[in-house]
Design an enzyme around this catalytic site. Structure first.
Site, PDB file in Angstrom:
ATOM      1  N   HIS A 121       0.815  -1.222   0.000  1.00  0.00           N
ATOM      2  CA  HIS A 121       0.000   0.000   0.000  1.00  0.00           C
ATOM      3  C   HIS A 121       0.847   1.270   0.000  1.00  0.00           C
ATOM      4  O   HIS A 121       0.357   2.334  -0.343  1.00  0.00           O
ATOM      5  CB  HIS A 121      -1.040  -0.016   1.140  1.00  0.00           C
ATOM      6  N   HIS A 154       7.679  -2.252   2.144  1.00  0.00           N
ATOM      7  CA  HIS A 154       7.404  -0.814   2.067  1.00  0.00           C
ATOM      8  C   HIS A 154       8.672   0.028   1.868  1.00  0.00           C
ATOM      9  O   HIS A 154       8.745   0.867   0.979  1.00  0.00           O
ATOM     10  CB  HIS A 154       6.703  -0.330   3.336  1.00  0.00           C
TER      11      HIS A 154
HETATM   12  P1  NDP Z   1      -5.243 -10.234  11.602  1.00  0.00           P
HETATM   13  O1  NDP Z   1      -4.513 -11.273  12.365  1.00  0.00           O
HETATM   14  O2  NDP Z   1      -5.929  -9.156  12.330  1.00  0.00           O
HETATM   15  O3  NDP Z   1      -6.343 -10.926  10.661  1.00  0.00           O
HETATM   16  C1  NDP Z   1      -6.073 -11.942   9.782  1.00  0.00           C
HETATM   17  C2  NDP Z   1      -7.307 -12.817   9.666  1.00  0.00           C
HETATM   18  O4  NDP Z   1      -6.894 -13.962   8.937  1.00  0.00           O
HETATM   19  C3  NDP Z   1      -7.833 -13.306  10.985  1.00  0.00           C
HETATM   20  O5  NDP Z   1      -8.880 -12.504  11.432  1.00  0.00           O
HETATM   21  C4  NDP Z   1      -8.251 -14.736  10.730  1.00  0.00           C
HETATM   22  O6  NDP Z   1      -9.638 -14.809  10.502  1.00  0.00           O
HETATM   23  C5  NDP Z   1      -7.548 -15.111   9.462  1.00  0.00           C
HETATM   24  N1  NDP Z   1      -6.516 -16.116   9.786  1.00  0.00           N
HETATM   25  C6  NDP Z   1      -5.560 -16.027  10.714  1.00  0.00           C
HETATM   26  N2  NDP Z   1      -4.806 -17.147  10.736  1.00  0.00           N
HETATM   27  C7  NDP Z   1      -5.332 -17.950   9.801  1.00  0.00           C
HETATM   28  C8  NDP Z   1      -5.008 -19.243   9.339  1.00  0.00           C
HETATM   29  N3  NDP Z   1      -4.000 -19.932   9.863  1.00  0.00           N
HETATM   30  N4  NDP Z   1      -5.754 -19.776   8.347  1.00  0.00           N
HETATM   31  C9  NDP Z   1      -6.770 -19.086   7.814  1.00  0.00           C
HETATM   32  N5  NDP Z   1      -7.114 -17.858   8.231  1.00  0.00           N
HETATM   33  C10 NDP Z   1      -6.399 -17.290   9.193  1.00  0.00           C
HETATM   34  O7  NDP Z   1      -4.178  -9.655  10.553  1.00  0.00           O
HETATM   35  P2  NDP Z   1      -4.256  -8.300   9.737  1.00  0.00           P
HETATM   36  O8  NDP Z   1      -5.662  -8.096   9.276  1.00  0.00           O
HETATM   37  O9  NDP Z   1      -3.599  -7.220  10.496  1.00  0.00           O
HETATM   38  O10 NDP Z   1      -3.278  -8.605   8.520  1.00  0.00           O
HETATM   39  C11 NDP Z   1      -3.628  -9.480   7.463  1.00  0.00           C
HETATM   40  C12 NDP Z   1      -2.584  -9.314   6.366  1.00  0.00           C
HETATM   41  O11 NDP Z   1      -2.610  -7.964   5.929  1.00  0.00           O
HETATM   42  C13 NDP Z   1      -1.157  -9.589   6.853  1.00  0.00           C
HETATM   43  O12 NDP Z   1      -0.457 -10.244   5.823  1.00  0.00           O
HETATM   44  C14 NDP Z   1      -0.562  -8.180   7.056  1.00  0.00           C
HETATM   45  O13 NDP Z   1       0.798  -8.117   6.788  1.00  0.00           O
HETATM   46  C15 NDP Z   1      -1.305  -7.384   6.007  1.00  0.00           C
HETATM   47  N6  NDP Z   1      -1.400  -5.957   6.323  1.00  0.00           N
HETATM   48  C16 NDP Z   1      -2.007  -5.545   7.462  1.00  0.00           C
HETATM   49  C17 NDP Z   1      -2.097  -4.181   7.728  1.00  0.00           C
HETATM   50  C18 NDP Z   1      -2.784  -3.674   8.937  1.00  0.00           C
HETATM   51  O14 NDP Z   1      -2.756  -2.441   9.138  1.00  0.00           O
HETATM   52  N7  NDP Z   1      -3.385  -4.529   9.749  1.00  0.00           N
HETATM   53  C19 NDP Z   1      -1.557  -3.166   6.798  1.00  0.00           C
HETATM   54  C20 NDP Z   1      -0.955  -3.728   5.619  1.00  0.00           C
HETATM   55  C21 NDP Z   1      -0.891  -5.076   5.420  1.00  0.00           C
HETATM   56  P3  NDP Z   1     -10.434 -16.110  11.003  1.00  0.00           P
HETATM   57  O15 NDP Z   1      -9.916 -16.426  12.365  1.00  0.00           O
HETATM   58  O16 NDP Z   1     -11.849 -15.685  10.991  1.00  0.00           O
HETATM   59  O17 NDP Z   1     -10.132 -17.171  10.003  1.00  0.00           O
HETATM   60  C1  BG6 Z   2       1.686  -2.594   7.512  1.00  0.00           C
HETATM   61  C2  BG6 Z   2       2.414  -3.266   8.625  1.00  0.00           C
HETATM   62  O1  BG6 Z   2       2.032  -3.170   6.286  1.00  0.00           O
HETATM   63  O2  BG6 Z   2       2.013  -1.223   7.484  1.00  0.00           O
HETATM   64  C3  BG6 Z   2       2.126  -2.585   9.944  1.00  0.00           C
HETATM   65  O3  BG6 Z   2       2.000  -4.632   8.685  1.00  0.00           O
HETATM   66  C4  BG6 Z   2       2.396  -1.103   9.866  1.00  0.00           C
HETATM   67  O4  BG6 Z   2       2.903  -3.149  10.984  1.00  0.00           O
HETATM   68  C5  BG6 Z   2       1.677  -0.531   8.673  1.00  0.00           C
HETATM   69  O5  BG6 Z   2       1.926  -0.495  11.041  1.00  0.00           O
HETATM   70  C6  BG6 Z   2       2.057   0.907   8.469  1.00  0.00           C
HETATM   71  O6  BG6 Z   2       1.231   1.427   7.475  1.00  0.00           O
HETATM   72  P1  BG6 Z   2       0.950   2.980   7.435  1.00  0.00           P
HETATM   73  O7  BG6 Z   2       0.199   3.180   6.169  1.00  0.00           O
HETATM   74  O8  BG6 Z   2       0.165   3.295   8.666  1.00  0.00           O
HETATM   75  O9  BG6 Z   2       2.302   3.604   7.446  1.00  0.00           O
END
Ligand code: NDP
Ligand code: BG6
Length: 443
Positions: A155, A217
């Site tokens: 992103h 990033h």
């Molecule tokens: P979370 O852990 O909050 O959510 C991920 C979801 O994936 C869970 O709610 C779960 O849903 C599902 N999950 C977790 N483990 C498993 C598994 N083993 N098998 C299947 N489903 C699974 O993570 P995020 O939402 O923070 O991040 C998700 C992705 O997005 C990551 O790769 C992260 O790097 C990326 N990302 C996140 C950002 C952020 O700001 N949070 C920003 C940029 C990128 P359920 O239990 O319902 O299956």
């Molecule tokens: C995500 C990382 O890709 O980027 C986070 O998983 C991090 O750990 C985030 O906080 C930062 O994004 P931004 O847009 O808030 O700088």
């Protein structure tokens, strides 16, 4: 009946997670508001968690009319028939908001479920865990879908201030002639966050800040800053130019640290050696950048939030003003967030009869020029996926090479510690820019 090209089925995999709630769904609301996602489109959340349609809708703030078309389907089995029961959609777009270890098995399950044509797959970073796993994921994904259906998201590439780097460099004749080791002394990239890992201990503890932020990033920022001029603005040409710069990157020093108290965070191992802060030094060993160090500093639980880039220039040759005191180097500061802007820090004369020199800031602040606010990165990227535009997405080779390059840093050296809310003392001997000094210049 005419085909409605704005009628999509958007499936969020991992819909119960942080990313879906904080970034994806708000972006979808905006896309609906602006007509990119047409009426009749649906958003289907999936995952292992149990939700009803209404408890799923309640998870998200805001009352966009699109919410009425939100559904939840537990797991992937039967998903195709479920979507078909809601209507006919020209495209089914899957957003993998999942941990990297399940990207490939999830893609295979989607394919096995019968989603074959008119599918687009958005895959979050980090793309794998290291070079080997990235390669396995890429090979496996390509057995399921063609490269044109795969969108590896980063992103940062869609942040307005990042998009502006290319325009600033190549649409102005001022900068390109000095964008090399003859004039530039060093480059610094800073990505500081005040928050710790919060609720993401499970993900972060397996990842660490280098995999979470640097491999993707910060590497993308680095490549946009240092790549040669692409042959055109087409995705292929931009990717080729970035890849060429990446080939010359060599990491020279890596220091990893962890904030005190991290091991007590929820879902973090009590003996974790995962780094939450890193300082890295690299060089780009090509004609343009030979001898110019690049310093990266990135971490969580730091005293301030800010992503900034500093380009530090060498002093002018044959200096006319010797004997007039130390003159600060020229700098170009790219402020990526929380406020966006570009600052030229140059030397000028103070009014009066003596030649007293002082630094002066010439600035371009997005907030002043564009009062209406900027398009969110996820909004832009999802719109690009819907339009099939790959320009701002990362290619398979690029992500693999980036893992190869960062490998020496992933578990480098002995882990150090720092106290929460304090910037660790520098380990690289770099003359770090105090970016806070530019805080008030663009608010
Ligand atoms: P979370 O852990 O909050 O959510 C991920 C979801 O994936 C869970 O709610 C779960 O849903 C599902 N999950 C977790 N483990 C498993 C598994 N083993 N098998 C299947 N489903 C699974 O993570 P995020 O939402 O923070 O991040 C998700 C992705 O997005 C990551 O790769 C992260 O790097 C990326 N990302 C996140 C950002 C952020 O700001 N949070 C920003 C940029 C990128 P359920 O239990 O319902 O299956
Ligand atoms: C995500 C990382 O890709 O980027 C986070 O998983 C991090 O750990 C985030 O906080 C930062 O994004 P931004 O847009 O808030 O700088």
């Amino acid at each position: 009946m005419p085909i409605d090209f704005s009628k999509f089925a958007i499936v969020i995999l991992g819909a119960s997670g942080d990313l879906a709630r904080r970034k994806l769904v708000p972006a979808l609301f905006k896309l609906y508001e602006t007509g990119v996602i047409g009426k009749g489109s649906i958003v289907v959340g999936t995952g292992r968690s149990e939700f009803t349609d209404s408890s799923f809708r309640e998870r998200f703030e805001g009352d966009s009319p699109l919410k009425e078309n939100f559904y939840y389907h537990r797991g992937l089995t039967g998903l195709k028939a479920y979507i078909e029961s809601k209507g006919h959609f020209e495209q089914v777009v899957f957003f993998m908001a999942l941990p990297p270890e399940v990207y490939l098995t999830t893609a295979q399950a989607i394919r096995a479920e019968g989603f074959e044509k008119n599918v687009r797959l958005i895959i979050e970073k980090p793309f794998g865990y290291d070079y080997e796993s990235a390669r396995t994921i890429n090979t496996g994904l390509l057995e399921c879908y063609p490269e044109t259906s795969l969108f590896r998201i980063d992103h940062y590439l869609a942040k307005e201030a990042v998009l502006n780097i290319l325009v600033f460099r190549f649409a102005n004749s001022l900068f390109e002639p000095v964008w090399n080791s003859k004039y530039i002394d060093s480059i610094q990239i800073n990505a500081c966050e005040t928050l710790g890992v919060e609720t993401r201990g499970d993900y972060f503890d397996k990842t660490g800040i280098i995999r979470d932020m640097v491999q993707n990033h910060l590497t993308q920022l680095l490549l946009l800053l240092t790549m040669d001029r692409p042959a055109s603005l087409e995705a292929e040409d931009i990717r080729a130019s970035k890849l060429k710069a990446l080939e010359s990157v060599e990491y020279r020093e890596c220091h990893r640290r962890q904030y005190e108290g991290y091991r007590n965070e929820p879902r973090v191992a009590p003996d974790s050696v995962t780094e939450t802060y890193a300082e890295l030094k690299l060089t780009i060993d090509n004609d343009r950048w030979n001898g110019v160090p690049v310093y990266l500093r990135v971490g969580k639980a730091l005293p301030r939030r800010g992503t900034e880039i500093g380009i530090v220039f060498k002093p002018p040759q044959g200096f006319l003003f010797d004997g007039f005191g130390t003159i600060p180097p020229n700098r170009i500061i790219f402020k990526i967030q929380p406020s966006e802007g570009i600052i030229l820090d140059v030397t000028g004369k103070e009014p009066g009869s003596d030649v007293n020199m002082t630094n002066t800031m010439l600035r371009f602040c997005f907030g002043e020029k564009y009062a209406g606010g900027l398009t969110d990165a996820y909004q832009k990227l999802i719109a690009d996926v819907l339009a099939g535009n790959q320009t701002l997405f990362v290619s398979a080779v690029e992500t693999e090479l980036s893992w190869k390059k960062i490998k020496p840093c992933l578990s480098a050296g002995k882990l150090g510690f720092y106290s929460r809310g304090n910037l660790p003392e520098g380990s690289l001997g770099a003359d770090w820019i105090d970016f806070e000094n530019y805080g008030d210049v663009c608010m």
